[in-house]
Write a protein that holds these residues in place. Structure first.
Motif, PDB file in Angstrom:
ATOM      1  N   LYS A  18       0.721  -1.171  -0.167  1.00  0.00           N
ATOM      2  CA  LYS A  18      -0.065   0.053   0.056  1.00  0.00           C
ATOM      3  C   LYS A  18       0.827   1.296   0.123  1.00  0.00           C
ATOM      4  N   LYS A  19       1.949   1.196   0.845  1.00  0.00           N
ATOM      5  CA  LYS A  19       2.822   2.264   0.888  1.00  0.00           C
ATOM      6  C   LYS A  19       3.586   2.630  -0.430  1.00  0.00           C
ATOM      7  N   ALA A  20       4.043   1.360  -0.835  1.00  0.00           N
ATOM      8  CA  ALA A  20       4.744   1.589  -2.324  1.00  0.00           C
ATOM      9  C   ALA A  20       3.782   2.200  -3.399  1.00  0.00           C
ATOM     10  N   SER A  21       2.496   1.693  -3.258  1.00  0.00           N
ATOM     11  CA  SER A  21       1.569   2.196  -4.346  1.00  0.00           C
ATOM     12  C   SER A  21       1.124   3.777  -4.127  1.00  0.00           C
ATOM     13  N   LYS A  39       8.403   5.842 -10.239  1.00  0.00           N
ATOM     14  CA  LYS A  39       8.896   4.815  -9.608  1.00  0.00           C
ATOM     15  C   LYS A  39      10.390   5.131  -9.035  1.00  0.00           C
ATOM     16  N   LYS A  40      11.151   5.886  -9.913  1.00  0.00           N
ATOM     17  CA  LYS A  40      12.610   6.184  -9.671  1.00  0.00           C
ATOM     18  C   LYS A  40      12.379   7.193  -8.456  1.00  0.00           C
ATOM     19  N   CYS A  41      11.552   8.133  -8.580  1.00  0.00           N
ATOM     20  CA  CYS A  41      11.330   9.055  -7.612  1.00  0.00           C
ATOM     21  C   CYS A  41      11.025   8.363  -6.007  1.00  0.00           C
ATOM     22  N   ALA A  42      10.150   7.408  -6.164  1.00  0.00           N
ATOM     23  CA  ALA A  42       9.724   6.761  -5.067  1.00  0.00           C
ATOM     24  C   ALA A  42      10.829   5.715  -4.404  1.00  0.00           C
ATOM     25  N   LYS A  70      11.329  -3.360   2.892  1.00  0.00           N
ATOM     26  CA  LYS A  70      10.353  -4.059   2.421  1.00  0.00           C
ATOM     27  C   LYS A  70       9.377  -3.118   1.227  1.00  0.00           C
ATOM     28  N   VAL A  71       9.221  -1.792   1.909  1.00  0.00           N
ATOM     29  CA  VAL A  71       8.449  -0.995   0.665  1.00  0.00           C
ATOM     30  C   VAL A  71       9.231  -0.742  -0.613  1.00  0.00           C
ATOM     31  N   LYS A  72      10.606  -0.723  -0.368  1.00  0.00           N
ATOM     32  CA  LYS A  72      11.402  -0.297  -1.494  1.00  0.00           C
ATOM     33  C   LYS A  72      11.304  -1.601  -2.477  1.00  0.00           C
ATOM     34  N   HIS A  73      11.064  -2.859  -2.079  1.00  0.00           N
ATOM     35  CA  HIS A  73      10.994  -4.103  -2.703  1.00  0.00           C
ATOM     36  C   HIS A  73       9.796  -3.982  -3.631  1.00  0.00           C
ATOM     37  N   GLU A  74       8.644  -3.773  -2.799  1.00  0.00           N
ATOM     38  CA  GLU A  74       7.258  -3.651  -3.618  1.00  0.00           C
ATOM     39  C   GLU A  74       7.345  -2.571  -4.596  1.00  0.00           C
ATOM     40  N   ILE A  75       7.922  -1.646  -4.523  1.00  0.00           N
ATOM     41  CA  ILE A  75       7.993  -0.381  -5.465  1.00  0.00           C
ATOM     42  C   ILE A  75       8.737  -0.916  -6.666  1.00  0.00           C
ATOM     43  N   GLU A  76       9.845  -1.754  -6.391  1.00  0.00           N
ATOM     44  CA  GLU A  76      10.712  -2.279  -7.570  1.00  0.00           C
ATOM     45  C   GLU A  76       9.548  -3.367  -8.407  1.00  0.00           C
TER      46      GLU A  76
END
Length: 78
Positions: A18-21, A39-42, A70-76
């Motif tokens: 949810k945070k990644a999204s 995605k790069k900014c996030a 974990k958030v970073k992995h979800e963004i990726e």
């Protein structure tokens, strides 16, 4: 004596997704960037928070650091 922090209980996999999204959507919708740039900014934001969290890991027993990894992995994966 430090209280043991139950990381598994605190983390809900859907929270990280949810945070990644939310982060990617913010840059797409509010800042009006394309998806790849968003995605790069996030990811940059996640990296900065991870660096700061590492410095304070003893205070929260690394919970914030683990969460943002974990958030970073979800963004990726988005």
């Amino acid at each position: 004596m430090k209280k043991k922090f139950d990381v598994d209980k605190w983390f809900d996999p859907s929270k990280e997704l949810k945070k990644a999204s939310e982060l990617v959507r913010f840059f797409c919708m509010d800042i009006n960037l394309d998806t790849e740039t968003s995605k790069k900014c996030a990811l940059k934001i996640a990296d900065e928070i991870i660096k700061q969290s590492w410095d304070y890991r003893e205070i929260d027993l690394g919970a914030n650091y683990d969460y943002w990894i974990k958030v970073k992995h979800e963004i990726e994966k988005l």
